[in-house]
Design a protein around this motif. Structure first.
Motif, PDB file in Angstrom:
ATOM      1  N   LEU A 123       0.841  -1.193   0.000  1.00  9.88           N
ATOM      2  CA  LEU A 123       0.000   0.000   0.000  1.00  9.88           C
ATOM      3  C   LEU A 123       0.880   1.249   0.000  1.00  9.88           C
ATOM      4  N   ALA A 124       1.870   1.243   0.864  1.00  8.59           N
ATOM      5  CA  ALA A 124       2.795   2.378   0.927  1.00  8.59           C
ATOM      6  C   ALA A 124       3.472   2.597  -0.421  1.00  8.59           C
ATOM      7  N   ALA A 125       3.756   1.504  -1.117  1.00  9.84           N
ATOM      8  CA  ALA A 125       4.441   1.608  -2.400  1.00  9.84           C
ATOM      9  C   ALA A 125       3.500   2.037  -3.525  1.00  9.84           C
ATOM     10  N   ALA A 126       2.208   2.101  -3.245  1.00  7.49           N
ATOM     11  CA  ALA A 126       1.261   2.534  -4.280  1.00  7.49           C
ATOM     12  C   ALA A 126       0.867   3.998  -4.099  1.00  7.49           C
ATOM     13  N   ILE A 127       1.016   4.504  -2.865  1.00 10.99           N
ATOM     14  CA  ILE A 127       0.562   5.871  -2.574  1.00 10.99           C
ATOM     15  C   ILE A 127       1.191   6.926  -3.492  1.00 10.99           C
ATOM     16  N   PRO A 128       2.509   6.914  -3.691  1.00 13.43           N
ATOM     17  CA  PRO A 128       3.091   7.957  -4.551  1.00 13.43           C
ATOM     18  C   PRO A 128       2.572   7.919  -5.995  1.00 13.43           C
ATOM     19  N   PHE A 129       2.063   6.758  -6.427  1.00 12.34           N
ATOM     20  CA  PHE A 129       1.474   6.709  -7.766  1.00 12.34           C
ATOM     21  C   PHE A 129       0.073   7.307  -7.752  1.00 12.34           C
ATOM     22  N   ALA A 130      -0.597   7.182  -6.619  1.00 19.73           N
ATOM     23  CA  ALA A 130      -2.003   7.590  -6.548  1.00 19.73           C
ATOM     24  C   ALA A 130      -2.151   9.089  -6.299  1.00 19.73           C
ATOM     25  N   LEU A 131      -1.242   9.677  -5.514  1.00 20.17           N
ATOM     26  CA  LEU A 131      -1.354  11.096  -5.190  1.00 20.17           C
ATOM     27  C   LEU A 131      -0.456  11.914  -6.109  1.00 20.17           C
ATOM     28  N   PRO A 132      -0.962  13.079  -6.587  1.00 19.80           N
ATOM     29  CA  PRO A 132      -0.089  13.955  -7.384  1.00 19.80           C
ATOM     30  C   PRO A 132       1.099  14.422  -6.539  1.00 19.80           C
ATOM     31  N   LEU A 158      14.727  18.114   0.251  1.00 16.14           N
ATOM     32  CA  LEU A 158      14.351  17.708  -1.108  1.00 16.14           C
ATOM     33  C   LEU A 158      14.766  16.262  -1.374  1.00 16.14           C
ATOM     34  N   VAL A 159      15.966  15.891  -0.895  1.00 14.85           N
ATOM     35  CA  VAL A 159      16.403  14.496  -1.028  1.00 14.85           C
ATOM     36  C   VAL A 159      15.395  13.579  -0.336  1.00 14.85           C
ATOM     37  N   ALA A 160      14.996  13.959   0.881  1.00 14.46           N
ATOM     38  CA  ALA A 160      14.035  13.129   1.626  1.00 14.46           C
ATOM     39  C   ALA A 160      12.726  13.007   0.853  1.00 14.46           C
ATOM     40  N   GLY A 161      12.252  14.124   0.294  1.00 15.84           N
ATOM     41  CA  GLY A 161      11.011  14.100  -0.470  1.00 15.84           C
ATOM     42  C   GLY A 161      11.119  13.227  -1.709  1.00 15.84           C
ATOM     43  N   HIS A 162      12.244  13.376  -2.435  1.00 13.48           N
ATOM     44  CA  HIS A 162      12.430  12.554  -3.632  1.00 13.48           C
ATOM     45  C   HIS A 162      12.555  11.079  -3.287  1.00 13.48           C
ATOM     46  N   ALA A 163      13.241  10.782  -2.193  1.00 14.62           N
ATOM     47  CA  ALA A 163      13.355   9.382  -1.768  1.00 14.62           C
ATOM     48  C   ALA A 163      11.968   8.813  -1.488  1.00 14.62           C
ATOM     49  N   ALA A 164      11.093   9.645  -0.919  1.00 15.03           N
ATOM     50  CA  ALA A 164       9.748   9.173  -0.588  1.00 15.03           C
ATOM     51  C   ALA A 164       8.908   8.921  -1.833  1.00 15.03           C
TER      52      ALA A 164
END
Lengths: 304, 353
Positions: A123-132, A158-164
């Motif tokens: 689920l966690a790995a799908a969230i970044p695809f689902a949210l803009p 920014l690194v932390a955000g991109h990693a997420a």
């Protein structure tokens, strides 16, 4: 192959063979045409950018008025572009490294030691695809404003955000590679051989999922390198390649050659990612890599 | 040499009892086969010895030491899996040396030991190949070498031959036995194939529904199965349900034995097809034919033996049974012929129904 078979036929079936060969040639022509059209569609924009990066002025005519190396020289020697490039490369590299370092142990653990957490991880790995990304970026900015205001607008955030946002690319590639390698079985075997968890991951898991690691690493690198929305919101004070490009587009100053320089930077970005892709293809030759979430998701359906 | 003791081991998955109070002693140097249908708990038991499963109750001891809570990697075991489970990124040599390398043995010792093992499992010529480049039989020999590398006290084999074709299976089975005896290691061998268990084991434990039904030498199990399940699972047997009359179980003319203890009105009798004596259709030697009359329904040539499908007529209704004869004595018996059938009462076993 069909043509080879036809030429080696005995004379009695020559006619039939010739007809088959004819059909094969026809379908080959059709295939070539289709492939050529696809290639044309993909290449024309790149070729146009390439020509543009060498042209003095290119407005009314089919071809530019003249050619020059000026834009390339200017771009390559421009300190701002150099710094934007090195910031982006650093950002994307760190993102890929962090994601691999976080995802490999997590994916291993969720597969081998504790399959119960798999649904949560997926689920966690799908969230970044689902949210803009822009939504995630605003959320991150709000959160960091409360939790750690001193980090706002920094490279680290920014690194932390991109990693997420890029970690699902690594997760699905690594998880697919683990499924393909049968990592649960290998891990049990290694354990029965007396290996510690660290030895298992280093000596058995990583070597057997290396195609997935390389693929996932490249995808997260590319996702971070080209990412604009989050960099715009979180890293306003920074200069990444997409931020610089956006500024060039907005500047409306074609006379100053900013579009030509933009063409040069676009080509450089393309060449960098293309070279990395070539490395991935070379690494994965002869091996199947499951990149798409479907492979992993289908297995969890029956697994849990 | 160390033995293995399982003391009252139980394991459940949800409401399913995979192991129900299993106690087994494996003697030092012995090869014990765990035999049973899939889902009988034999693999779970093996995984408890390996430490890959933790029993809910009971203890696992290896060489008098309690291992119940010891993690797998600290147990003195070597394991061979059905799927070979060779490490695809390592050559045959590196696969075999893996248990020694993770234990950080000196280089020289590793090299010597691996050479010795490659010789033992006859893979010296394939030493530098990768698992993808060798056959199934070779892969399983490599897995065996790897399991033995660190001089374990117990060798655990989980259906090691199931993925191989019949010819290789027989050869590798004998080879595993040869190597186990030569190394003199205690071994537990899980299989669902009774002929494999019979051929390789010193003793066989027949398992069903998470319990051990019988532990005995292969010939004892074959001749005298202790339970109805053991009788149906080991060897191919005739199973005939019969009424109990006057405390006896009988097919009139064929055999007549006392009913087992605790029998109600019905019993089930087991006897092996090769123990069914068939006298020829014509009483050509003038002797009166003895036994139950039966008709030959079908004759199946199996090579050295021929199987007759017989239907006996004894008044109470037709009784179907099989008889295996040496093919040369079955030659003059045709399908449809009338024969007489007898079974030595000592070779018939009856269980209450």
């Amino acid at each position: 192959m069909a043509v080879d078979a036809a030429t080696s036929r005995p004379p009695a079936t020559e006619l039939l063979g010739a007809r088959r060969a004819g059909e094969a040639t026809l379908s080959r022509v059709a295939k070539s045409l289709f492939f050529g059209a696809a290639l044309f569609y993909l290449c024309v924009p790149m070729v146009a950018v390439l020509i543009y990066s060498f042209s003095t002025r290119w407005t009314a005519n089919v071809l530019p008025d003249g050619y020059t190396l000026e834009w390339w020289q200017q771009t390559l020697s421009n300190p701002r572009i150099q710094s934007a490039f090195s910031t982006s490369v650093m950002l994307a590299t760190l993102t890929a490294i962090i994601d691999i370092a976080v995802v490999v142990p997590a994916a291993y653990w969720s597969r081998v030691r504790n399959p119960h957490i798999r649904p949560v991880v997926e689920l966690a790995a799908a969230i970044p695809f689902a949210l803009p990304y822009i939504v995630i970026a605003f959320g991150l900015m709000q959160f960091s404003g409360i939790a750690a205001p001193q980090y706002q607008g920094t490279f680290a955030l920014l690194v932390a955000g991109h990693a997420a946002i890029a970690f699902p690319f690594v997760y699905w590639a690594v998880d697919g590679a683990m499924a393909a390698a049968g990592i649960e079985r290998l891990s049990e075997t290694a354990e029965a051989c007396g290996a510690s968890p660290f030895q298992i991951v280093r000596r058995i898991v990583i070597p057997n999922i290396s195609p997935g690691l390389v693929t996932g690493g490249l995808l997260s690198f590319a996702a971070s390198f080209g990412e604009f929305a989050m960099a715009q919101i979180i890293g306003r004070s920074l200069d990444t390649v997409p931020l610089w490009s956006a500024e060039m587009i907005r500047s409306y100053s074609d006379t100053a050659g900013s579009y030509n320089r933009l063409a040069v930077v676009t080509l450089l970005t393309f060449l960098l990612l293309f070279a990395l892709s070539a490395v991935v293809v070379y690494w994965n030759r002869g091996q199947t890599v499951r990149l798409l979430p479907g492979a992993g998701a289908a297995r969890t359906g029956d697994g849990r | 040499m160390s033995g293995v003791s399982l003391v009252g081991v139980s394991k459940s998955y949800g409401s399913v009892k995979a192991l129900d109070h299993v106690s087994i002693d494996v003697c030092p140097g012995e090869l014990l086969a765990l035999l049973g249908p899939s889902g009988c708990g034999k693999t779970t038991l093996l995984r408890c010895v390996a430490g890959l499963e933790r029993p809910d109750k009971g203890n696992v001891e290896i060489g008098q030491r309690d291992m119940t809570l010891v993690p797998t990697r600290d147990r003195p075991i070597g394991m061979v899996f059905q799927s070979y489970a060779l490490f695809p990124n390592l050559t045959v040599r590196k696969n075999i040396s893996f248990p020694l390398e993770v234990r950080r043995r000196p280089r020289k010792e590793i090299d010597e030991r691996v050479d010795e093992l490659l010789d033992l499992v006859r893979l010296s010529e394939q030493a530098e190949r990768y698992p993808k480049q060798i056959s199934g039989g070779q892969a399983q020999r490599c897995a065996l070498g790897r399991a033995l590398a660190a001089n374990p006290e117990v060798l655990l084999l989980d259906e090691p031959l199931s993925a191989l074709d019949a010819l290789v299976r027989g050869r590798l089975r004998d080879e595993i036995r040869r190597i186990q005896q030569r190394v003199g290691i205690t071994a537990i061998y899980v299989t669902h194939d009774q002929s494999e268990a019979m051929a390789i084991a010193d003793r066989v434990a027949v398992m069903n529904h998470g319990r051990v039904e019988q532990i005995a030498r292969p010939d004892e199990i074959y001749d005298m199965p202790a339970t109805q399940f053991a009788a149906t699972f080991v060897g191919s047997r005739n199973a005939v349900e019969l009424d109990v009359r006057n405390g006896r179980v009988a097919i009139p003319g064929a055999f007549d034995i006392p009913a087992p203890e605790g029998t109600g009105s019905r019993a089930i009798a087991f006897f092996r097809p090769e123990d069914v004596r068939v006298s020829g259709p014509a009483t050509s030697n003038g002797r009166e034919a003895v036994g139950m009359p039966a008709r030959v329904e079908l004759k199946v040539f199996l090579g050295s033996t021929t199987r007759l499908h017989l239907v006996g007529q004894n008044g109470a209704g037709p009784i179907s049974l099989y008889s295996d004869l040496p093919s040369h004595s079955a030659r003059e018996i045709d399908e449809g012929a009338l024969v007489h059938v007898e079974i030595d009462p000592a070779l018939v076993q009856a269980f209450p129904l």
